[in-house]
Design a protein around this motif. Structure first.
Motif, PDB file in Angstrom:
ATOM      1  N   LEU A   4       0.855  -1.192   0.000  1.00 37.26           N
ATOM      2  CA  LEU A   4       0.000   0.000   0.000  1.00 37.26           C
ATOM      3  C   LEU A   4       0.888   1.237   0.000  1.00 37.26           C
ATOM      4  O   LEU A   4       1.604   1.493   0.973  1.00 37.26           O
ATOM      5  N   PRO A   5       0.876   2.030  -1.063  1.00 33.60           N
ATOM      6  CA  PRO A   5       1.711   3.233  -1.097  1.00 33.60           C
ATOM      7  C   PRO A   5       1.167   4.325  -0.178  1.00 33.60           C
ATOM      8  O   PRO A   5      -0.020   4.352   0.147  1.00 33.60           O
ATOM      9  N   TYR A   6       2.053   5.233   0.209  1.00 29.28           N
ATOM     10  CA  TYR A   6       1.674   6.298   1.134  1.00 29.28           C
ATOM     11  C   TYR A   6       0.825   7.393   0.503  1.00 29.28           C
ATOM     12  O   TYR A   6       0.468   8.349   1.171  1.00 29.28           O
ATOM     13  N   LYS A   7       0.476   7.250  -0.773  1.00 32.34           N
ATOM     14  CA  LYS A   7      -0.524   8.166  -1.328  1.00 32.34           C
ATOM     15  C   LYS A   7      -1.862   7.963  -0.628  1.00 32.34           C
ATOM     16  O   LYS A   7      -2.724   8.841  -0.647  1.00 32.34           O
TER      17      LYS A   7
ATOM     18  N   LYS B 122      -3.467   8.390   2.384  1.00 34.98           N
ATOM     19  CA  LYS B 122      -3.147   9.214   3.545  1.00 34.98           C
ATOM     20  C   LYS B 122      -3.509   8.550   4.867  1.00 34.98           C
ATOM     21  O   LYS B 122      -2.975   8.904   5.921  1.00 34.98           O
ATOM     22  N   GLU B 123      -4.414   7.571   4.825  1.00 38.00           N
ATOM     23  CA  GLU B 123      -4.786   6.862   6.048  1.00 38.00           C
ATOM     24  C   GLU B 123      -3.592   6.132   6.664  1.00 38.00           C
ATOM     25  O   GLU B 123      -3.570   5.894   7.869  1.00 38.00           O
ATOM     26  N   LEU B 124      -2.586   5.789   5.852  1.00 37.66           N
ATOM     27  CA  LEU B 124      -1.392   5.141   6.389  1.00 37.66           C
ATOM     28  C   LEU B 124      -0.653   6.062   7.354  1.00 37.66           C
ATOM     29  O   LEU B 124       0.007   5.600   8.287  1.00 37.66           O
TER      30      LEU B 124
ATOM     31  N   SER C 246      -2.218   8.749   9.020  1.00 38.91           N
ATOM     32  CA  SER C 246      -3.082   9.206  10.113  1.00 38.91           C
ATOM     33  C   SER C 246      -3.564   8.076  11.028  1.00 38.91           C
ATOM     34  O   SER C 246      -3.991   8.332  12.148  1.00 38.91           O
ATOM     35  N   THR C 247      -3.469   6.830  10.599  1.00 35.92           N
ATOM     36  CA  THR C 247      -4.045   5.733  11.375  1.00 35.92           C
ATOM     37  C   THR C 247      -3.365   5.548  12.734  1.00 35.92           C
ATOM     38  O   THR C 247      -2.145   5.665  12.852  1.00 35.92           O
ATOM     39  N   THR C 248      -4.170   5.275  13.733  1.00 34.07           N
ATOM     40  CA  THR C 248      -3.651   4.863  15.046  1.00 34.07           C
ATOM     41  C   THR C 248      -4.124   3.447  15.352  1.00 34.07           C
ATOM     42  O   THR C 248      -4.062   2.987  16.484  1.00 34.07           O
ATOM     43  N   SER C 249      -4.621   2.777  14.323  1.00 34.35           N
ATOM     44  CA  SER C 249      -5.073   1.392  14.458  1.00 34.35           C
ATOM     45  C   SER C 249      -4.276   0.537  13.486  1.00 34.35           C
ATOM     46  O   SER C 249      -3.074   0.441  13.592  1.00 34.35           O
ATOM     47  N   GLY C 250      -4.937  -0.077  12.510  1.00 35.32           N
ATOM     48  CA  GLY C 250      -4.238  -0.922  11.555  1.00 35.32           C
ATOM     49  C   GLY C 250      -3.793  -0.156  10.322  1.00 35.32           C
ATOM     50  O   GLY C 250      -4.173   0.992  10.111  1.00 35.32           O
ATOM     51  N   GLY C 251      -2.995  -0.823   9.503  1.00 34.13           N
ATOM     52  CA  GLY C 251      -2.521  -0.233   8.255  1.00 34.13           C
ATOM     53  C   GLY C 251      -1.010  -0.284   8.180  1.00 34.13           C
ATOM     54  O   GLY C 251      -0.322   0.192   9.083  1.00 34.13           O
TER      55      GLY C 251
ATOM     56  N   GLU D 276     -10.240   4.238   8.952  1.00 34.23           N
ATOM     57  CA  GLU D 276      -8.970   4.145   8.218  1.00 34.23           C
ATOM     58  C   GLU D 276      -8.719   2.728   7.719  1.00 34.23           C
ATOM     59  O   GLU D 276      -8.264   2.527   6.588  1.00 34.23           O
ATOM     60  N   GLU D 277      -9.013   1.750   8.546  1.00 33.04           N
ATOM     61  CA  GLU D 277      -8.791   0.357   8.144  1.00 33.04           C
ATOM     62  C   GLU D 277      -9.675  -0.029   6.965  1.00 33.04           C
ATOM     63  O   GLU D 277      -9.221  -0.699   6.022  1.00 33.04           O
ATOM     64  N   LYS D 278     -10.924   0.393   6.995  1.00 30.83           N
ATOM     65  CA  LYS D 278     -11.827   0.117   5.867  1.00 30.83           C
ATOM     66  C   LYS D 278     -11.307   0.769   4.590  1.00 30.83           C
ATOM     67  O   LYS D 278     -11.290   0.144   3.519  1.00 30.83           O
ATOM     68  N   ALA D 279     -10.878   2.034   4.700  1.00 29.27           N
ATOM     69  CA  ALA D 279     -10.384   2.758   3.529  1.00 29.27           C
ATOM     70  C   ALA D 279      -9.148   2.083   2.951  1.00 29.27           C
ATOM     71  O   ALA D 279      -8.997   1.982   1.723  1.00 29.27           O
ATOM     72  N   LEU D 280      -8.253   1.611   3.812  1.00 23.59           N
ATOM     73  CA  LEU D 280      -7.042   0.959   3.332  1.00 23.59           C
ATOM     74  C   LEU D 280      -7.333  -0.397   2.705  1.00 23.59           C
ATOM     75  O   LEU D 280      -6.709  -0.777   1.715  1.00 23.59           O
ATOM     76  N   CYS D 281      -8.301  -1.125   3.244  1.00 30.25           N
ATOM     77  CA  CYS D 281      -8.717  -2.383   2.608  1.00 30.25           C
ATOM     78  C   CYS D 281      -9.266  -2.125   1.210  1.00 30.25           C
ATOM     79  O   CYS D 281      -8.917  -2.819   0.253  1.00 30.25           O
TER      80      CYS D 281
END
Length: 200
Positions: A145-148, A150-152, A154-159, A179-184
């Protein structure tokens, strides 16, 4: 060969987190024209003796066949992190794929991984590496998952940049954060786009 290209979302889920992540990865895949998501799971394995699972699971996605794996256009592999490694049922399934390796069925197909653990440092990234290794031996192209996304940042949970992950506060916790949903979904969309490019 399957008539329409698909991303195989293949997982083992013990408490539901990975199954929930698979649904969000499928949503990302289905945003891309020309490819679809196919969700499959693997059965449990017995720690004491040879056990036979029913042809269909009691709930959730059907069990995966080797044909479904060989015919996929791309693969998203999911597992809970057990001591920094993938779960035994998923490893057991992968260990049966030597015929696919010998015939090169998965060469140059994109692959990615997703995982969940109940602590912040529960081995999520190492688990993703454990899934990456056999797929690289199969000649697959690993996508993180590239850092484009942005949830990567800002996340304080998974990612993670190696693949989507979920931080479960307990074994019964399968509610993904925003954030986890968005990254999935981003991971599903990315592998689908790459699969379409590589398959064209």
């Amino acid at each position: 060969m399957s008539s329409s290209p698909y991303i195989l979302i293949l997982f083992y889920s013990r408490h539901g987190s990975i199954a929930e992540m698979a649904k969000h990865i499928a949503r990302g895949v289905n945003k891309v024209t020309g490819i679809e998501a196919k969700i499959r799971q693997v059965p449990d394995v017995s720690s004491t003796a040879e056990a036979t699972s029913p042809a269909l699971p009691d709930e959730g996605a059907p069990y995966c066949t080797l044909d479904e794996l060989s015919e996929c256009t791309g693969l998203a592999l999911g597992s809970p992190s057990y001591f920094g490694s993938m779960a035994a049922p998923l490893k057991h399934f992968i260990d049966q794929t030597s015929t696919l390796w010998m015939t090169g069925q998965l060469i140059d197909k994109p692959a990615c991984g997703f995982t969940s653990a109940s602590t912040m440092h529960g081995g999520q990234e190492q688990c993703l590496h454990s899934m990456m290794t056999p797929l690289i031996h199969h000649g697959m192209v690993w996508l993180g998952l590239p850092y484009k996304n942005k949830e990567l940042i800002s996340t304080t949970s998974g990612g993670t940049p190696y693949g989507a992950s979920h931080l479960a506060s307990s074994t019964q916790e399968n509610n993904l954060t925003t954030e986890e949903k968005a990254l999935c979904e981003a991971q599903g969309e990315r592998i689908a786009k790459m699969a379409v490019k590589l398959n064209s």
